[in-house]
Design an enzyme around this catalytic site. Structure first.
Site, PDB file in Angstrom:
ATOM      1  N   LYS A 245     115.334  42.228   8.916  1.00 49.26           N
ATOM      2  CA  LYS A 245     115.520  40.905   8.313  1.00 49.26           C
ATOM      3  C   LYS A 245     116.403  40.071   9.237  1.00 49.26           C
ATOM      4  O   LYS A 245     117.524  40.468   9.553  1.00 49.26           O
ATOM      5  CB  LYS A 245     116.199  41.044   6.938  1.00 49.26           C
ATOM      6  CG  LYS A 245     116.659  39.715   6.339  1.00 49.26           C
ATOM      7  CD  LYS A 245     117.446  39.889   5.035  1.00 49.26           C
ATOM      8  CE  LYS A 245     118.050  38.551   4.586  1.00 49.26           C
ATOM      9  NZ  LYS A 245     118.875  38.653   3.377  1.00 49.26           N
ATOM     10  N   ASP A 250     121.319  31.751   5.780  1.00 49.68           N
ATOM     11  CA  ASP A 250     120.855  31.816   4.396  1.00 49.68           C
ATOM     12  C   ASP A 250     121.769  30.961   3.531  1.00 49.68           C
ATOM     13  O   ASP A 250     122.852  31.393   3.138  1.00 49.68           O
ATOM     14  CB  ASP A 250     120.860  33.275   3.917  1.00 49.68           C
ATOM     15  CG  ASP A 250     120.419  33.403   2.466  1.00 49.68           C
ATOM     16  OD1 ASP A 250     119.855  32.416   1.929  1.00 49.68           O
ATOM     17  OD2 ASP A 250     120.627  34.481   1.879  1.00 49.68           O
ATOM     18  N   LYS A 257     124.133  28.831  -2.502  1.00 53.45           N
ATOM     19  CA  LYS A 257     125.351  29.637  -2.564  1.00 53.45           C
ATOM     20  C   LYS A 257     126.571  28.726  -2.742  1.00 53.45           C
ATOM     21  O   LYS A 257     126.521  27.546  -2.377  1.00 53.45           O
ATOM     22  CB  LYS A 257     125.510  30.429  -1.263  1.00 53.45           C
ATOM     23  CG  LYS A 257     124.479  31.530  -1.076  1.00 53.45           C
ATOM     24  CD  LYS A 257     124.664  32.252   0.242  1.00 53.45           C
ATOM     25  CE  LYS A 257     123.547  33.234   0.512  1.00 53.45           C
ATOM     26  NZ  LYS A 257     123.547  34.431  -0.348  1.00 53.45           N
ATOM     27  N   ASP A 268     123.411  36.933   8.277  1.00 58.42           N
ATOM     28  CA  ASP A 268     122.258  37.417   7.512  1.00 58.42           C
ATOM     29  C   ASP A 268     121.078  37.790   8.430  1.00 58.42           C
ATOM     30  O   ASP A 268     120.040  38.212   7.956  1.00 58.42           O
ATOM     31  CB  ASP A 268     121.830  36.346   6.503  1.00 58.42           C
ATOM     32  CG  ASP A 268     121.192  36.942   5.251  1.00 58.42           C
ATOM     33  OD1 ASP A 268     121.391  38.140   4.993  1.00 58.42           O
ATOM     34  OD2 ASP A 268     120.483  36.201   4.542  1.00 58.42           O
ATOM     35  N   ASP A 327     117.478  32.486  -3.473  1.00 56.51           N
ATOM     36  CA  ASP A 327     118.454  33.259  -2.689  1.00 56.51           C
ATOM     37  C   ASP A 327     118.033  34.721  -2.514  1.00 56.51           C
ATOM     38  O   ASP A 327     118.630  35.439  -1.727  1.00 56.51           O
ATOM     39  CB  ASP A 327     119.843  33.163  -3.341  1.00 56.51           C
ATOM     40  CG  ASP A 327     120.960  33.550  -2.380  1.00 56.51           C
ATOM     41  OD1 ASP A 327     120.672  33.718  -1.176  1.00 56.51           O
ATOM     42  OD2 ASP A 327     122.108  33.686  -2.839  1.00 56.51           O
ATOM     43  N   GLU A 329     115.625  35.845  -0.852  1.00 60.62           N
ATOM     44  CA  GLU A 329     114.595  35.507   0.131  1.00 60.62           C
ATOM     45  C   GLU A 329     114.316  36.653   1.089  1.00 60.62           C
ATOM     46  O   GLU A 329     113.220  36.740   1.636  1.00 60.62           O
ATOM     47  CB  GLU A 329     115.022  34.249   0.915  1.00 60.62           C
ATOM     48  CG  GLU A 329     115.977  34.488   2.092  1.00 60.62           C
ATOM     49  CD  GLU A 329     117.307  35.141   1.710  1.00 60.62           C
ATOM     50  OE1 GLU A 329     117.767  34.942   0.576  1.00 60.62           O
ATOM     51  OE2 GLU A 329     117.884  35.863   2.550  1.00 60.62           O
ATOM     52  N   ARG A 331     113.875  39.856   0.666  1.00 58.37           N
ATOM     53  CA  ARG A 331     112.798  40.770   0.250  1.00 58.37           C
ATOM     54  C   ARG A 331     111.424  40.135   0.439  1.00 58.37           C
ATOM     55  O   ARG A 331     110.438  40.842   0.612  1.00 58.37           O
ATOM     56  CB  ARG A 331     113.046  41.236  -1.197  1.00 58.37           C
ATOM     57  CG  ARG A 331     112.950  40.181  -2.239  1.00 58.37           C
ATOM     58  CD  ARG A 331     113.656  40.599  -3.530  1.00 58.37           C
ATOM     59  NE  ARG A 331     115.108  40.733  -3.325  1.00 58.37           N
ATOM     60  CZ  ARG A 331     115.961  41.141  -4.259  1.00 58.37           C
ATOM     61  NH1 ARG A 331     115.526  41.463  -5.466  1.00 58.37           N
ATOM     62  NH2 ARG A 331     117.246  41.243  -4.005  1.00 58.37           N
TER      63      ARG A 331
HETATM   64 ZN    ZN Z   1     119.729  36.607   2.668  1.00 62.44          ZN
HETATM   65 MN    MN Z   2     119.866  35.179   0.065  1.00 66.35          MN
END
Ligand code: ZN
Ligand code: MN
Length: 478
Positions: A245, A250, A257, A268, A327, A329, A331
């Site tokens: 990932k 993010d 957030k 991230d 959020d 995202e 996955r």
């Molecule tokens: Zn993330």
């Molecule tokens: Mn996220």
């Protein structure tokens, strides 16, 4: 483009005793039975600077003799690197013979790793003269230099890639975005003769990878899927496929957030950085097993183009997902990357690395990464490699009972199952995109990929977690 690899702040070479100059001598020893003046303290890495026959000697404690482990050696190496940097020492000799009496296999390599990793600092944007770190050259004094040289070279190669993953991890989102990350990946791949394919958002959309496209569609720099291939020295073997990932930032998207949590979200992308670092290390170390890296790179932003809660998206697998929170995202990006990996390669094992959930930090803190899998043998292998490299994991369950939490109301799946079993919700979501026939593991490294404080051989920030672990695992396959 800037430098792809950070300049090493500590270099190692091997010399014989007769070639040692009059530099500061670093001498290692287990802690004395009784504390005494003129000796370092009892903890591994404690130091005491003294004079012996007119020469400066830095005595470094290895801690209590009975408790010395490879991790002690790494931490001692880190402490030495920090001492040299703090005291602006440009050259030093290190007496390796001191390690003979502790009789621990792999001790020199662990010490070298600690030195090379412990010297790393992210100083790229510091312009002031006094902020620029000293480069230290450490000359290893060995009885038989020829035996030690390959160990030094191996540690330097491995740590170069870990420090690269850290450096790219530290780079902010106004420097590394999905597009510039793909360019960097192509450049390092060319340097190490890896095949690199980059799919842009148009190609991803045409292919049907609706999940990774949705996550990146709110950003000016849309998603990229980066595929790296290392053929191994025996290309008849099936590859280990790593999926990373790489959310270059993010924001959470419309499920934005808060002020506290949004800072550090440049980290991230660290799962993807670990995958790139592992591929480069495998190529540089000429590992036998072929490796593939599939990196899903996106930036999760807010704009009139961004995806929304309530959207229903179609993943590359054909499964549909309703968006509960923008959020969750990671996955989505991983779902498409995992599908791509299984369609285009025949993985001997499939392992994804992701800073996926805050829930894993609640569960395991910043000490161990979460490990979820469909295969007990792979769990056992990854756990063992985690202990050996001290990039430690802990298993979380993926019982079928968890499946219903990710069942969608209006689509096949939903991307959030609420706060209960939070890291498991990520794992059980991903499991539905992986064939039961393929040994698969999901590493949730949200707590270990970056550190909120300085650690024994890593400064605050990106850690490079996963590269040493994965190289150990892949080499252990034989
Ligand atoms: Zn993330
Ligand atoms: Mn996220």
């Amino acid at each position: 483009m800037t430098e792809l690899f950070p300049a090493p702040l500590l270099t190692l070479d091997v010399i014989s005793k007769k070639d040692a100059g009059a530099h500061l001598l670093i001498s290692l020893a287990p802690a004395a039975e009784k504390p005494a003046p003129g000796l370092p303290g009892p903890e591994a890495g404690d130091t005491f600077l003294s004079q012996k026959d007119g020469q400066a000697v830095l005595m470094v404690s290895l801690g209590k003799a009975a408790k010395i482990s490879l991790e002690t050696l790494r931490r001692t190496g880190g402490a030495i690197a920090r001492w040299l940097a703090k005291n602006k020492v440009a050259e030093a000799n290190l007496a390796l013979a001191d390690l003979n009496e502790i009789k621990l296999e792999g001790a020199p390599s662990a010490l070298f790793e600690g030195l090379l990793l412990g010297a790393y600092q992210f100083t790229h944007y510091k312009s002031a003269e006094d902020a620029r770190p000293t480069v230290s050259a450490v000359h290893i004094i060995a009885g038989t230099p020829g035996k030690i040289k390959p160990l030094v070279e191996r540690a330097a190669t491995l740590c170069k890639m870990v420090n690269m993953a850290r450096e790219w991890g530290h780079e902010p989102a106004n420097v590394i975005n999905p597009v510039t990350l793909a360019e960097r990946a192509q450049a390092v791949a060319a340097e190490y003769h890896l095949k690199c394919t980059v799919l842009d958002d148009k190609q991803l959309e045409a292919m049907g990878a609706g999940a990774i496209v949705a996550v990146g569609q709110g950003s000016k720099t849309p998603s990229r899927l980066i595929i790296l291939e290392y053929p191994g020295t025996d290309s008849s073997l099936k590859p280990v496929v790593l999926v990373g990932k790489a959310l270059t930032f993010d924001s959470g998207g419309y499920s934005l957030k808060g002020v506290e949590n949004i800072v550090t979200m440049k980290y991230d992308k660290c799962g993807g950085m670990a995958v790139i670092g592992t591929l480069l290390a495998a190529a540089a170390l000429k590992i036998k097993t072929p490796l593939v890296g599939v990196i899903g790179a996106s930036e999760n932003m807010v704009s009139d183009q961004a995806y929304r809660p309530d959207d229903i998206i179609t993943t590359l697998s054909g499964k549909t997902v309703e968006i509960i929170t923008t959020d969750a995202e990671g996955r989505l990006v991983l779902a498409d990357a995992l599908t791509y990996a299984q369609r285009n390669f025949q993985p001997r094992a499939l392992i994804d690395l992701a800073t996926l959930t805050g829930g894993v930090v609640t569960a395991l803190g910043r000490v161990r990464g979460g490990l979820m899998s469909n295969n007990p043998e792979l769990v056992q292998q990854l756990m063992a490699s985690g202990e050996a490299t001290f990039e430690r994991l802990w298993q979380l369950p993926l019982d079928d009972d968890y499946l219903k939490s990710t069942k969608g109301e209006e689509a096949d799946l939903k991307n959030s199952g609420g706060r209960e079993g939070h890291p498991i919700m990520g794992g059980i979501f991903l499991k539905q995109f992986v064939s039961d026939e393929i040994p698969w593991a999901h590493l949730d490294i949200a707590g270990t990929a970056d550190s909120n404080k300085e650690m024994p051989y890593c400064p605050k920030g990106a850690t490079g977690f996963g590269i040493r672990l994965l190289i150990h695992y892949i080499e252990s396959l034989g």
